[in-house]
Design a protein around this motif. Structure first.
Motif, PDB file in Angstrom:
ATOM      1  N   LEU A 171       0.842  -1.202   0.000  1.00  0.00           N
ATOM      2  CA  LEU A 171       0.000   0.000   0.000  1.00  0.00           C
ATOM      3  C   LEU A 171       0.877   1.253   0.000  1.00  0.00           C
ATOM      4  CD1 LEU A 171      -2.886   1.092   0.107  1.00  0.00           C
ATOM      5  CD2 LEU A 171      -2.669   1.179   2.588  1.00  0.00           C
ATOM      6  N   SER A 172       1.930   1.246   0.834  1.00  0.00           N
ATOM      7  CA  SER A 172       2.740   2.472   0.882  1.00  0.00           C
ATOM      8  C   SER A 172       3.531   2.658  -0.418  1.00  0.00           C
ATOM      9  CB  SER A 172       3.637   2.506   2.125  1.00  0.00           C
ATOM     10  OG  SER A 172       4.555   1.467   2.044  1.00  0.00           O
ATOM     11  N   GLN A 173       3.767   1.550  -1.163  1.00  0.00           N
ATOM     12  CA  GLN A 173       4.437   1.705  -2.472  1.00  0.00           C
ATOM     13  C   GLN A 173       3.433   2.004  -3.584  1.00  0.00           C
ATOM     14  OE1 GLN A 173       6.416  -2.067  -2.707  1.00  0.00           O
ATOM     15  NE2 GLN A 173       7.684  -1.586  -0.928  1.00  0.00           N
ATOM     16  N   GLY A 174       2.149   1.995  -3.233  1.00  0.00           N
ATOM     17  CA  GLY A 174       1.118   2.341  -4.214  1.00  0.00           C
ATOM     18  C   GLY A 174       0.879   1.277  -5.277  1.00  0.00           C
ATOM     19  N   THR A 175       1.170   0.004  -4.981  1.00  0.00           N
ATOM     20  CA  THR A 175       0.956  -1.045  -5.997  1.00  0.00           C
ATOM     21  C   THR A 175      -0.546  -1.372  -6.106  1.00  0.00           C
ATOM     22  OG1 THR A 175       1.075  -2.923  -4.490  1.00  0.00           O
ATOM     23  CG2 THR A 175       3.179  -2.119  -5.349  1.00  0.00           C
ATOM     24  N   GLU A 176      -0.901  -2.031  -7.211  1.00  0.00           N
ATOM     25  CA  GLU A 176      -2.298  -2.448  -7.413  1.00  0.00           C
ATOM     26  C   GLU A 176      -2.726  -3.400  -6.293  1.00  0.00           C
ATOM     27  OE1 GLU A 176      -4.545  -1.217  -9.491  1.00  0.00           O
ATOM     28  OE2 GLU A 176      -2.909   0.147 -10.004  1.00  0.00           O
ATOM     29  N   LEU A 177      -1.815  -4.314  -5.942  1.00  0.00           N
ATOM     30  CA  LEU A 177      -2.120  -5.265  -4.872  1.00  0.00           C
ATOM     31  C   LEU A 177      -2.413  -4.524  -3.563  1.00  0.00           C
ATOM     32  CD1 LEU A 177      -2.215  -8.037  -3.462  1.00  0.00           C
ATOM     33  CD2 LEU A 177       0.268  -8.003  -3.367  1.00  0.00           C
ATOM     34  N   GLY A 178      -1.587  -3.522  -3.286  1.00  0.00           N
ATOM     35  CA  GLY A 178      -1.783  -2.724  -2.062  1.00  0.00           C
ATOM     36  C   GLY A 178      -3.145  -2.048  -2.053  1.00  0.00           C
ATOM     37  N   LYS A 179      -3.512  -1.483  -3.200  1.00  0.00           N
ATOM     38  CA  LYS A 179      -4.811  -0.783  -3.271  1.00  0.00           C
ATOM     39  C   LYS A 179      -5.960  -1.771  -3.095  1.00  0.00           C
ATOM     40  CE  LYS A 179      -2.914   2.601  -6.380  1.00  0.00           C
ATOM     41  NZ  LYS A 179      -2.757   2.832  -7.810  1.00  0.00           N
ATOM     42  N   MET A 213      -8.898  -4.420   4.029  1.00  0.00           N
ATOM     43  CA  MET A 213      -8.328  -4.119   5.353  1.00  0.00           C
ATOM     44  C   MET A 213      -9.095  -2.991   6.056  1.00  0.00           C
ATOM     45  SD  MET A 213      -4.364  -4.379   4.208  1.00  0.00           S
ATOM     46  CE  MET A 213      -3.491  -4.195   5.749  1.00  0.00           C
ATOM     47  N   SER A 214      -9.494  -2.001   5.300  1.00  0.00           N
ATOM     48  CA  SER A 214     -10.157  -0.852   5.914  1.00  0.00           C
ATOM     49  C   SER A 214     -11.519  -1.227   6.480  1.00  0.00           C
ATOM     50  CB  SER A 214     -10.291   0.286   4.908  1.00  0.00           C
ATOM     51  OG  SER A 214     -11.098  -0.162   3.842  1.00  0.00           O
ATOM     52  N   LYS A 215     -12.052  -2.382   6.036  1.00  0.00           N
ATOM     53  CA  LYS A 215     -13.361  -2.811   6.572  1.00  0.00           C
ATOM     54  C   LYS A 215     -13.204  -3.932   7.601  1.00  0.00           C
ATOM     55  CE  LYS A 215     -15.197  -2.301   2.015  1.00  0.00           C
ATOM     56  NZ  LYS A 215     -15.312  -3.274   0.963  1.00  0.00           N
TER      57      LYS A 215
END
Ligand code: AMP
Length: 227
Positions: free
Chosen positions: A42-50, A56-58
């Motif tokens: 997520l911090s690297q902004g990859t598609e997987l992270g997004k 995760m946010s839910k």
């Protein structure tokens, strides 16, 4: 220490990340923490992270196929002789089955599955006020185990900030505990029937819990040697 890899299990807030990092520092394990891997993506902004962040946010689990693929890629980078402590993986029976296949493919095996037992009230207290080191990801509980110097990581000296993770609001914490009960409890049974599970009390100081884990691993090693 026993030959083979370890799984550290426990509900959110049980301290498994903290104990896994202790095993890295003191016992030479490599930590494979799926939550940390998702946050790094997520911090690297990859598609997987997004993609992971939408779950995760839910407080939901990221789908098994996505999680297993990420673990397979990470495993390929770890030399076979290096022992791994899995932290936060597997969280479903499908993941446990996939891990069994992955370990076999890499010529690895599981030495034990350690389950940190913590009462629900204590979990809620711990999860309510957490802070994280932005450099090494060590998690502190401001109520139970704050950093010795406020705002400074005991482990690496990095900045510790109390800004809650997006998955630590009260509703999301409740959801994470529910998902744990529904999806991850069956994994405990899965390893129990295979004779791999060891329960350890996760209540006490970091050093007390760490000493319990080390004693248990030493005992397991002697039992295996005696067989
Ligand atoms: P953790 O840092 O281990 O508490 O994980 C934070 C969040 O990442 C979890 O609440 C899930 O949304 C996601 N996550 C971490 N590990 C897994 C996994 N093995 N399977 C599915 N989702 C996961």
């Amino acid at each position: 220490m026993p030959q083979g890899d370890l799984i550290l299990m426990g509900p959110p807030g049980s301290g498994k990340g903290t104990q896994a990092r202790r095993m890295v520092d003191d016992l030479g394990y490599v930590q494979l923490a799926t939550g940390d891997l998702f946050r790094a993506h997520l911090s690297q902004g990859t598609e997987l992270g997004k993609l992971a962040q939408t779950y995760m946010s839910k407080g939901q689990y990221v789908p098994d196929d996505v999680t297993v693929k990420m673990v397979r890629e990470r495993l390929a980078d770890i030399p076979r002789k290096t022992r791994i402590v899995f932290d936060g993986f597997p969280r479903t029976v499908a993941q446990a089955e996939a891990l069994g296949r992955l370990l076999k493919e890499c010529g690895r095996s599981l030495a034990a599955v350690l389950l940190l037992d913590v009462p629900r009230d204590e979990l809620l207290k711990r999860l309510g006020a957490r802070a994280t080191c932005s450099r090494c990801q060590t998690v502190y509980s401001l109520a139970v185990r704050p950093p010795k110097v406020p705002g400074v990581c005991d482990r690496c000296g990095g900045p510790v900030s109390a800004t809650a993770r997006s998955d630590e609001s009260p509703e999301v914490v409740k959801k994470r505990l529910e998902v744990y009960e529904a999806e991850t409890r069956p994994v405990i049974e899965y390893y129990e029937t295979r004779g791999l599970l060891q329960r350890v009390s996760g209540v006490g100081t970091m050093d007390e819990i760490g000493a319990r884990l080390t004693t248990l691993l030493d005992r397991r090693k002697s039992e295996r040697a005696a067989r």
